[in-house]
Design a protein around this motif. Sequence first.
Motif, mmCIF file in Angstrom:
data_model
loop_
_atom_site.group_PDB
_atom_site.id
_atom_site.type_symbol
_atom_site.label_atom_id
_atom_site.label_comp_id
_atom_site.label_asym_id
_atom_site.label_seq_id
_atom_site.Cartn_x
_atom_site.Cartn_y
_atom_site.Cartn_z
ATOM 1 N N PRO A 263 56.248 40.559 55.042
ATOM 2 C CA PRO A 263 56.261 39.510 54.045
ATOM 3 C C PRO A 263 54.958 39.114 53.382
ATOM 4 O O PRO A 263 54.764 38.340 52.451
ATOM 5 N N ALA A 264 53.896 39.544 54.173
ATOM 6 C CA ALA A 264 52.590 39.254 53.629
ATOM 7 C C ALA A 264 52.478 39.756 52.165
ATOM 8 O O ALA A 264 51.627 39.329 51.098
ATOM 9 N N ARG A 265 53.080 40.716 51.575
ATOM 10 C CA ARG A 265 53.113 41.200 50.247
ATOM 11 C C ARG A 265 53.661 40.213 49.236
ATOM 12 O O ARG A 265 53.098 40.103 48.035
ATOM 13 N N HIS A 266 54.306 39.243 49.479
ATOM 14 C CA HIS A 266 54.504 38.173 48.406
ATOM 15 C C HIS A 266 53.582 37.102 48.674
ATOM 16 O O HIS A 266 53.670 35.977 47.648
ATOM 17 N N ILE A 267 52.472 36.944 49.243
ATOM 18 C CA ILE A 267 51.388 36.034 49.331
ATOM 19 C C ILE A 267 50.882 36.061 47.822
ATOM 20 O O ILE A 267 50.146 37.005 47.501
ATOM 21 N N PRO A 268 50.959 35.018 46.902
ATOM 22 C CA PRO A 268 49.991 35.317 45.798
ATOM 23 C C PRO A 268 48.684 34.879 45.893
ATOM 24 O O PRO A 268 48.092 34.547 46.761
ATOM 25 N N GLY A 269 47.955 35.493 44.936
ATOM 26 C CA GLY A 269 46.481 35.475 44.710
ATOM 27 C C GLY A 269 46.028 36.643 45.330
ATOM 28 O O GLY A 269 44.770 36.618 45.080
ATOM 29 N N SER A 270 46.502 37.395 46.037
ATOM 30 C CA SER A 270 45.731 38.681 46.608
ATOM 31 C C SER A 270 44.985 39.610 45.734
ATOM 32 O O SER A 270 43.921 39.819 45.809
ATOM 33 N N HIS A 271 45.711 39.875 44.344
ATOM 34 C CA HIS A 271 45.085 40.801 43.588
ATOM 35 C C HIS A 271 43.827 39.958 43.084
ATOM 36 O O HIS A 271 42.768 40.738 42.822
ATOM 37 N N ALA A 272 43.924 39.021 42.531
ATOM 38 C CA ALA A 272 42.816 38.236 41.897
ATOM 39 C C ALA A 272 41.524 38.159 42.953
ATOM 40 O O ALA A 272 40.281 38.400 42.434
ATOM 41 N N VAL A 273 41.840 37.474 43.920
ATOM 42 C CA VAL A 273 40.782 37.585 44.954
ATOM 43 C C VAL A 273 40.122 38.838 45.219
ATOM 44 O O VAL A 273 38.736 39.086 45.214
ATOM 45 N N ALA A 274 40.937 39.809 45.343
ATOM 46 C CA ALA A 274 40.371 41.327 45.708
ATOM 47 C C ALA A 274 39.552 41.775 44.564
ATOM 48 O O ALA A 274 38.447 42.305 44.810
ATOM 49 N N MET A 275 39.960 41.563 43.230
ATOM 50 C CA MET A 275 39.174 41.980 42.103
ATOM 51 C C MET A 275 37.875 41.147 42.024
ATOM 52 O O MET A 275 36.905 41.888 41.589
ATOM 53 N N ALA A 276 37.752 40.102 42.130
ATOM 54 C CA ALA A 276 36.378 38.947 42.114
ATOM 55 C C ALA A 276 35.501 39.737 43.188
ATOM 56 O O ALA A 276 34.278 40.045 43.186
ATOM 57 N N ILE A 277 36.097 40.339 44.473
ATOM 58 C CA ILE A 277 35.084 40.621 45.462
ATOM 59 C C ILE A 277 34.754 41.980 45.044
ATOM 60 O O ILE A 277 33.451 42.593 45.029
ATOM 61 N N ILE A 278 35.374 42.646 44.500
ATOM 62 C CA ILE A 278 35.279 44.219 43.841
ATOM 63 C C ILE A 278 33.996 44.244 42.958
ATOM 64 O O ILE A 278 32.872 44.977 43.228
ATOM 65 N N TYR A 279 34.311 43.456 41.999
ATOM 66 C CA TYR A 279 33.055 43.171 40.963
ATOM 67 C C TYR A 279 31.954 42.596 41.582
ATOM 68 O O TYR A 279 30.619 43.487 41.168
ATOM 69 N N LEU A 280 31.776 41.857 42.529
ATOM 70 C CA LEU A 280 30.648 41.360 43.200
ATOM 71 C C LEU A 280 30.048 42.521 43.810
ATOM 72 O O LEU A 280 28.721 42.671 43.916
ATOM 73 N N PHE A 281 30.728 43.419 44.662
ATOM 74 C CA PHE A 281 30.384 44.520 45.321
ATOM 75 C C PHE A 281 29.337 45.356 44.366
ATOM 76 O O PHE A 281 28.638 45.996 44.683
ATOM 77 N N VAL A 282 30.169 45.884 43.241
ATOM 78 C CA VAL A 282 29.567 46.574 42.472
ATOM 79 C C VAL A 282 28.713 46.145 41.822
ATOM 80 O O VAL A 282 27.482 47.105 41.629
ATOM 81 N N ALA A 283 28.171 45.072 41.672
ATOM 82 C CA ALA A 283 27.170 44.581 41.085
ATOM 83 C C ALA A 283 25.960 44.684 42.329
ATOM 84 O O ALA A 283 24.662 44.862 41.791
ATOM 85 N N SER A 284 26.249 44.366 43.417
ATOM 86 C CA SER A 284 25.352 44.632 44.601
ATOM 87 C C SER A 284 24.724 46.055 44.524
ATOM 88 O O SER A 284 23.560 46.008 44.966
ATOM 89 N N MET A 285 25.915 46.973 44.269
ATOM 90 C CA MET A 285 25.424 48.311 44.207
ATOM 91 C C MET A 285 24.286 48.486 43.324
ATOM 92 O O MET A 285 23.409 49.626 43.381
ATOM 93 N N GLY A 286 24.629 48.146 42.048
ATOM 94 C CA GLY A 286 23.867 48.171 40.888
ATOM 95 C C GLY A 286 22.299 47.657 41.195
ATOM 96 O O GLY A 286 21.366 48.240 40.966
#
Length: 386
Positions: A263-286
Amino acid sequence: MIQSSAGVLLVLTGIVGFFFFLEKQFRWKLFQYLPPLIWIYSIPVVLSNTGITPFQSPLYGGLKAYALPVFIVLMLLEVDFGAVVRVIGRGILVMLMGTMGVVVGAPVAYFLFRNQLGPDGWKGFGALAGSWIGGTGNMAAVAGGLETPPAEMGLAVLADNLVYIVWLPLLLASRAWSGRFQRFTRADADRVERLEAAAGTLQKKSKEVEMHHLVFLAFLGLGAAALAGWIASHLPEIEPILTASTWKVLLVTTFGIALSFTPARHIPGSHAVAMAIIYLFVASMGARAELAGLSRAPAFLAAAYVWIAIHGLFCLAGARIFRVDIHTAAIASAANVGGAASAPVVAAYHREALIPIAVLMALVGYALGNYLALLTAQLCYWVGGS
């Protein structure tokens, strides 16, 4: 000029927020050709190489240790394998053929250009394979697992976007070839209508995010990261691929997929939070990349174009074998090469009712991306004579 972790974090989050603000607020056509990702990576490169931010900071290690595994779990929570099989049918097989084209095309292209690439070029290919099988999150995850040098990550980001500039218009233009393509593949005349009807039956997850949802997501992400780290520390390392870092990425990926069946699949907000972290991580690699490493860009780009051509041939073969329409084939390729950002765009241009199917395909790419990109990196390592 800026040395503290708090100051560096402020700069990186400001860059990420600024370019997405520009994209949402002004919708400049520039971002169709040079999307926010390439700016989010390249601006920190400039800042660190001009002495404004440091090449080394405790923040970077913290993001790799904690943010990386958390976003892997969160981006995989939405995968719905049951819906994929039920709704997409043979279309998913075409996507998997395209995925096979990415895995096969990488070592072929790497072999052709191996003498013009650096000794760690195979790590850059692994990162790019993560993007072309799944998406930006997979690119970041694989780069973190392989400990890809920032310069090689920069080449992967550059190639990803410059190939996208050419490949996306081809996928969009393919709509005009619908009749001829159907005769070539012998697809059923009513196949698209059946797909549209099936897409209409999909349930949409709530977008209303509350505080306790974020707490649940943090608990799941950090819990999976802690468990994966503990298990990885007890597993044998087999150089150069199966290090403690890659074991952790593989384990967290597996945990994320396992949680998608709950049922964790139905928790809203997971995609938005993940994408925010992803772009921050990519910026740190740059922020850790040195400009000197970008001198290999022409060879890396040439290899990437050979690579994408092989992917395209595999997609055509898959469409012919499984007898699907041009719309499904184009979406399948976009789900690989462009991920969740591009597949819905291609679907909207071809047949708007197919957008949910495009999202499903992209999510499958998320699930497969880390595993197969690491395999791709291993193949490149072998053909490179290392």
